[in-house]
Scaffold this motif. Structure first.
Motif, PDB file in Angstrom:
ATOM      1  N   ASP A  63       3.407  -0.708   3.351  1.00  0.00           N
ATOM      2  CA  ASP A  63       3.801  -2.068   2.999  1.00  0.00           C
ATOM      3  C   ASP A  63       2.588  -2.942   2.651  1.00  0.00           C
ATOM      4  OD1 ASP A  63       5.697  -3.912   2.439  1.00  0.00           O
ATOM      5  OD2 ASP A  63       5.834  -4.686   4.478  1.00  0.00           O
ATOM      6  N   LEU A  64       1.762  -2.428   1.763  1.00  0.00           N
ATOM      7  CA  LEU A  64       0.533  -3.125   1.401  1.00  0.00           C
ATOM      8  C   LEU A  64       0.827  -4.105   0.264  1.00  0.00           C
ATOM      9  CD1 LEU A  64      -2.476  -2.848   2.239  1.00  0.00           C
ATOM     10  CD2 LEU A  64      -2.758  -1.301   0.322  1.00  0.00           C
ATOM     11  N   ASN A  65       0.372  -5.340   0.430  1.00  0.00           N
ATOM     12  CA  ASN A  65       0.604  -6.362  -0.597  1.00  0.00           C
ATOM     13  C   ASN A  65      -0.703  -7.080  -0.905  1.00  0.00           C
ATOM     14  OD1 ASN A  65       3.672  -6.687  -0.964  1.00  0.00           O
ATOM     15  ND2 ASN A  65       3.390  -6.607   1.250  1.00  0.00           N
ATOM     16  N   PHE A  66      -0.943  -7.353  -2.168  1.00  0.00           N
ATOM     17  CA  PHE A  66      -1.963  -8.351  -2.520  1.00  0.00           C
ATOM     18  C   PHE A  66      -1.746  -8.777  -3.954  1.00  0.00           C
ATOM     19  CE2 PHE A  66      -4.362  -4.526  -3.883  1.00  0.00           C
ATOM     20  CZ  PHE A  66      -4.736  -4.937  -5.146  1.00  0.00           C
ATOM     21  N   SER A  67      -2.356  -9.869  -4.310  1.00  0.00           N
ATOM     22  CA  SER A  67      -2.307 -10.246  -5.717  1.00  0.00           C
ATOM     23  C   SER A  67      -3.686 -10.744  -6.123  1.00  0.00           C
ATOM     24  CB  SER A  67      -1.247 -11.308  -5.959  1.00  0.00           C
ATOM     25  OG  SER A  67      -1.692 -12.536  -5.456  1.00  0.00           O
ATOM     26  N   LEU A  68      -3.998 -10.519  -7.376  1.00  0.00           N
ATOM     27  CA  LEU A  68      -5.319 -10.845  -7.892  1.00  0.00           C
ATOM     28  C   LEU A  68      -5.121 -11.654  -9.170  1.00  0.00           C
ATOM     29  CD1 LEU A  68      -8.058  -9.913  -6.740  1.00  0.00           C
ATOM     30  CD2 LEU A  68      -8.096  -8.155  -8.489  1.00  0.00           C
ATOM     31  N   GLU A  69      -5.787 -12.824  -9.206  1.00  0.00           N
ATOM     32  CA  GLU A  69      -5.667 -13.684 -10.389  1.00  0.00           C
ATOM     33  C   GLU A  69      -6.858 -13.441 -11.307  1.00  0.00           C
ATOM     34  OE1 GLU A  69      -3.256 -15.919 -10.954  1.00  0.00           O
ATOM     35  OE2 GLU A  69      -2.202 -15.827  -9.028  1.00  0.00           O
ATOM     36  N   GLU A  70      -6.781 -13.985 -12.498  1.00  0.00           N
ATOM     37  CA  GLU A  70      -7.920 -13.937 -13.421  1.00  0.00           C
ATOM     38  C   GLU A  70      -9.169 -14.464 -12.738  1.00  0.00           C
ATOM     39  OE1 GLU A  70      -7.524 -15.993 -17.123  1.00  0.00           O
ATOM     40  OE2 GLU A  70      -5.726 -14.862 -17.628  1.00  0.00           O
ATOM     41  N   GLY A  71     -10.281 -13.790 -12.941  1.00  0.00           N
ATOM     42  CA  GLY A  71     -11.543 -14.268 -12.385  1.00  0.00           C
ATOM     43  C   GLY A  71     -11.669 -14.048 -10.892  1.00  0.00           C
ATOM     44  N   GLU A  72     -10.921 -13.060 -10.351  1.00  0.00           N
ATOM     45  CA  GLU A  72     -11.049 -12.764  -8.932  1.00  0.00           C
ATOM     46  C   GLU A  72     -11.494 -11.317  -8.738  1.00  0.00           C
ATOM     47  OE1 GLU A  72      -8.122 -15.601  -6.355  1.00  0.00           O
ATOM     48  OE2 GLU A  72      -7.261 -13.760  -7.145  1.00  0.00           O
ATOM     49  N   ALA A  73     -12.218 -11.110  -7.664  1.00  0.00           N
ATOM     50  CA  ALA A  73     -12.661  -9.758  -7.338  1.00  0.00           C
ATOM     51  C   ALA A  73     -12.048  -9.349  -6.013  1.00  0.00           C
ATOM     52  CB  ALA A  73     -14.179  -9.712  -7.250  1.00  0.00           C
ATOM     53  N   LEU A  74     -11.789  -8.057  -5.884  1.00  0.00           N
ATOM     54  CA  LEU A  74     -11.229  -7.541  -4.637  1.00  0.00           C
ATOM     55  C   LEU A  74     -12.102  -6.391  -4.159  1.00  0.00           C
ATOM     56  CD1 LEU A  74      -8.616  -7.545  -2.718  1.00  0.00           C
ATOM     57  CD2 LEU A  74      -7.983  -5.528  -4.023  1.00  0.00           C
ATOM     58  N   LEU A  75     -12.575  -6.513  -2.938  1.00  0.00           N
ATOM     59  CA  LEU A  75     -13.355  -5.439  -2.336  1.00  0.00           C
ATOM     60  C   LEU A  75     -12.446  -4.691  -1.376  1.00  0.00           C
ATOM     61  CD1 LEU A  75     -15.963  -3.945  -1.531  1.00  0.00           C
ATOM     62  CD2 LEU A  75     -16.456  -5.817   0.017  1.00  0.00           C
ATOM     63  N   VAL A  76     -12.273  -3.401  -1.607  1.00  0.00           N
ATOM     64  CA  VAL A  76     -11.429  -2.594  -0.733  1.00  0.00           C
ATOM     65  C   VAL A  76     -12.321  -1.948   0.315  1.00  0.00           C
ATOM     66  CG1 VAL A  76      -9.754  -0.725  -0.633  1.00  0.00           C
ATOM     67  CG2 VAL A  76      -9.857  -2.162  -2.647  1.00  0.00           C
ATOM     68  N   ASN A  77     -12.074  -2.259   1.558  1.00  0.00           N
ATOM     69  CA  ASN A  77     -12.864  -1.727   2.662  1.00  0.00           C
ATOM     70  C   ASN A  77     -12.086  -0.684   3.436  1.00  0.00           C
ATOM     71  OD1 ASN A  77     -15.378  -2.886   2.585  1.00  0.00           O
ATOM     72  ND2 ASN A  77     -14.713  -4.765   3.611  1.00  0.00           N
ATOM     73  N   GLY A  78     -12.803   0.155   4.127  1.00  0.00           N
ATOM     74  CA  GLY A  78     -12.135   1.148   4.965  1.00  0.00           C
ATOM     75  C   GLY A  78     -13.077   2.292   5.233  1.00  0.00           C
ATOM     76  N   VAL A  79     -12.832   3.010   6.336  1.00  0.00           N
ATOM     77  CA  VAL A  79     -13.696   4.133   6.666  1.00  0.00           C
ATOM     78  C   VAL A  79     -13.450   5.273   5.685  1.00  0.00           C
ATOM     79  CG1 VAL A  79     -13.849   3.563   9.110  1.00  0.00           C
ATOM     80  CG2 VAL A  79     -11.983   5.002   8.291  1.00  0.00           C
ATOM     81  N   ASN A  80     -14.302   6.300   5.720  1.00  0.00           N
ATOM     82  CA  ASN A  80     -14.110   7.477   4.866  1.00  0.00           C
ATOM     83  C   ASN A  80     -12.735   8.082   5.123  1.00  0.00           C
ATOM     84  OD1 ASN A  80     -17.489   8.232   5.539  1.00  0.00           O
ATOM     85  ND2 ASN A  80     -16.701   7.510   3.615  1.00  0.00           N
ATOM     86  N   GLY A  81     -12.045   8.425   4.063  1.00  0.00           N
ATOM     87  CA  GLY A  81     -10.754   9.087   4.219  1.00  0.00           C
ATOM     88  C   GLY A  81      -9.607   8.150   4.515  1.00  0.00           C
ATOM     89  N   SER A  82      -9.848   6.834   4.424  1.00  0.00           N
ATOM     90  CA  SER A  82      -8.771   5.903   4.765  1.00  0.00           C
ATOM     91  C   SER A  82      -7.816   5.690   3.587  1.00  0.00           C
ATOM     92  CB  SER A  82      -9.363   4.574   5.217  1.00  0.00           C
ATOM     93  OG  SER A  82     -10.207   4.068   4.215  1.00  0.00           O
ATOM     94  N   GLY A  83      -8.200   6.130   2.404  1.00  0.00           N
ATOM     95  CA  GLY A  83      -7.278   6.015   1.273  1.00  0.00           C
ATOM     96  C   GLY A  83      -7.716   5.002   0.224  1.00  0.00           C
ATOM     97  N   LYS A  84      -9.005   4.642   0.219  1.00  0.00           N
ATOM     98  CA  LYS A  84      -9.487   3.673  -0.786  1.00  0.00           C
ATOM     99  C   LYS A  84      -9.331   4.240  -2.197  1.00  0.00           C
ATOM    100  CE  LYS A  84     -13.678   3.398   0.989  1.00  0.00           C
ATOM    101  NZ  LYS A  84     -13.557   4.239   2.204  1.00  0.00           N
ATOM    102  N   THR A  85      -9.810   5.480  -2.360  1.00  0.00           N
ATOM    103  CA  THR A  85      -9.717   6.090  -3.685  1.00  0.00           C
ATOM    104  C   THR A  85      -8.263   6.241  -4.112  1.00  0.00           C
ATOM    105  OG1 THR A  85     -11.804   7.235  -3.378  1.00  0.00           O
ATOM    106  CG2 THR A  85     -10.314   8.151  -5.008  1.00  0.00           C
ATOM    107  N   THR A  86      -7.403   6.633  -3.154  1.00  0.00           N
ATOM    108  CA  THR A  86      -5.980   6.764  -3.471  1.00  0.00           C
ATOM    109  C   THR A  86      -5.420   5.434  -3.969  1.00  0.00           C
ATOM    110  OG1 THR A  86      -5.876   8.340  -1.665  1.00  0.00           O
ATOM    111  CG2 THR A  86      -3.787   7.549  -2.522  1.00  0.00           C
ATOM    112  N   LEU A  87      -5.798   4.354  -3.300  1.00  0.00           N
ATOM    113  CA  LEU A  87      -5.310   3.037  -3.721  1.00  0.00           C
ATOM    114  C   LEU A  87      -5.785   2.719  -5.141  1.00  0.00           C
ATOM    115  CD1 LEU A  87      -3.892   0.370  -3.097  1.00  0.00           C
ATOM    116  CD2 LEU A  87      -6.043  -0.479  -2.180  1.00  0.00           C
TER     117      LEU A  87
END
Lengths: 204, 224
Positions: free
Chosen positions: A19-43
């Motif tokens: 149930d992951l939610n977020f929204s990103l507007e023009e001119g915004e950056a999102l840093l995805v954090n998490g330990v190794n294997g947490s699913g950053k690349t999958t996201l």
């Protein structure tokens, strides 16, 4: 606007995120954090449209990216763990080949200029397989620079194996992209300062 | 970007990559020559029996060489991340796939087709029938590459994928083999060959329409 709507993904029997939610507007950056294997690349791969989440949707301008298809994918610049470079070709040949397939107009002068900006002008006639990991990364970043008109940048660990000056060059390029109204989603394990403060999404 | 310029862009890219892998291509070429040359040693020097098995031997040798080259079709692009960039090109993947299959056939199998009449003559096949055999190969081998592309895409990232591709694909090659060899044998016996060619061309049309779609679907699954 790029939105993630209640996305759930599993790997085998393990839930990566629910149930992951977020929204990103023009001119915004999102840093995805998490330990190794947490699913950053999958996201990030879900955001590119490569993988399908088990539940939920990714929306671009209020439409599902699955329905948008090519109209969405031609807006995305993705740099993953694999740099999509052919070891036997030179940096220049690599960029000509991949940019022409991507349908991005570029001439040799543009490509040389982008490689020069990455401090690779002395390596123009060397096959990419003979470059160091950091130099290869810089060839991939030169490609990113040429296709910078694409608004959505999804970068998986872009700072890995870069030296100090290349790191500064890249963070300046990312800041410029965001301040020009671009979208940026990235992961990193290094302390990198961007001119814009990124939103932070932490995956457990 | 127009379909034609995309097709040419992919073709040019494949050509450049092939130029850096000349030894791979030479290996396939010599594999064909050696397999075809083994048979006279096994069957013996009798012209009659050589002429009988000749068309079949040349066709099987060409088929095996084409199979040998199959795993190269997508593996490199899969491993280095190029396939991901293809998906983001915003262009139809199926068109990229058609171009890649064509390039693969052009650089690995066409040299074999060109060489085949000379190998045929080595088996005592008349020069006229040898040219007919080359023509059946010219129509038949693209079908092999098209069918093979599905197998190559399905086994991407699988351990011992090359062997698995062979198991999946070889049974599907049988109809092409039957009509390819059949056409040559008919020419040797001086019988009408139009029927064989019509069926080979029908195979080509059918596989051209269906295989690239299946292959691009398989590639998308491999990337998930």
């Amino acid at each position: 606007m790029l939105e993630l709507k209640s996305v759930t993904t599993t790997r085998g029997y393990k839930k990566l995120f629910e149930d992951l939610n977020f929204s990103l507007e023009e001119g915004e950056a999102l840093l995805v954090n998490g330990v190794n294997g947490s699913g950053k690349t999958t996201l990030l791969r879900i955001l590119c449209g490569f993988s399908r989440p088990d539940a939920g949707e990714v929306h671009w301008a209020n439409k599902d990216i699955r329905a948008l298809g090519h109209d969405y994918s031609r807006l995305v610049n993705y740099l993953g763990h694999f740099d999509a470079l052919k070891g036997n070709l030179t940096a220049e040949e690599n960029l000509i080949a991949s940019l022409s397939v991507m349908g991005i107009d570029s001439d040799v002068a543009t490509i040389r200029e982008a490689l020069r900006k990455q401090d690779l002008h002395s390596k123009l006639s060397v096959p990419v397989s003979r470059l160091s990991a950091g130099q290869r990364k810089r060839v991939a970043l030169a490609r990113l620079r040429i296709s910078r008109e694409r608004p959505i940048w999804i970068l998986d660990e872009p700072f890995v194996s870069l030296d100090k000056s290349s790191t500064e060059l890249l963070s300046a390029a990312l800041s410029e992209h965001v301040s020009n109204g671009g979208f940026l989603i990235y992961t990193t394990h290094q302390e990198i300062g961007l001119d814009v403060r990124p939103k932070i999404l932490t995956i457990n | 970007m127009s379909s034609r310029s995309l097709f040419l862009a992919v073709l040019l890219r494949e050509f450049k990559i092939s130029l850096t892998q000349k030894t791979d291509i030479a290996t396939i070429f010599f594999f064909f020559l050696i397999v075809a040359s083994l048979f006279p040693f096994a069957v013996g020097p009798d012209t009659g029996s050589l002429r009988t098995v000749g068309p079949g031997v040349v066709w099987v040798a060409a088929l095996l060489s084409s199979l040998l080259a199959l795993h190269r079709m997508f593996e490199g692009d899969f491993i280095d991340g190029s396939l991901e960039q293809f998906l983001l090109s915003g262009e139809p993947l199926v068109l990229i796939v058609v171009s890649k299959i064509f390039a693969h056939w052009l650089f690995t199998t066409l040299p074999i087709v060109i060489l085949s009449p000379f190998v045929g003559m080595q088996f005592g096949i008349s020069s006229e029938a040898s040219w007919i055999m080359a023509l059946t190969l010219l129509i038949g081998t693209p079908v092999l590459s098209l069918i093979g592309s599905v197998g190559a895409a399905l086994t991407l990232g699988v351990r011992s994928g090359a062997a698995l591709t062979a198991l999946l694909i070889l049974p599907l090659y049988i109809p092409v083999l039957i009509f390819g060899v059949g056409g040559t044998v008919a020419a040797l016996q001086g019988v009408e060959t139009t029927g064989h060619f019509s069926i080979l061309l029908a195979f080509l049309c059918l596989s051209l329409a269906l295989c690239p779609l299946a292959t691009s679907a398989a590639l998308k699954i491999a990337l998930e």
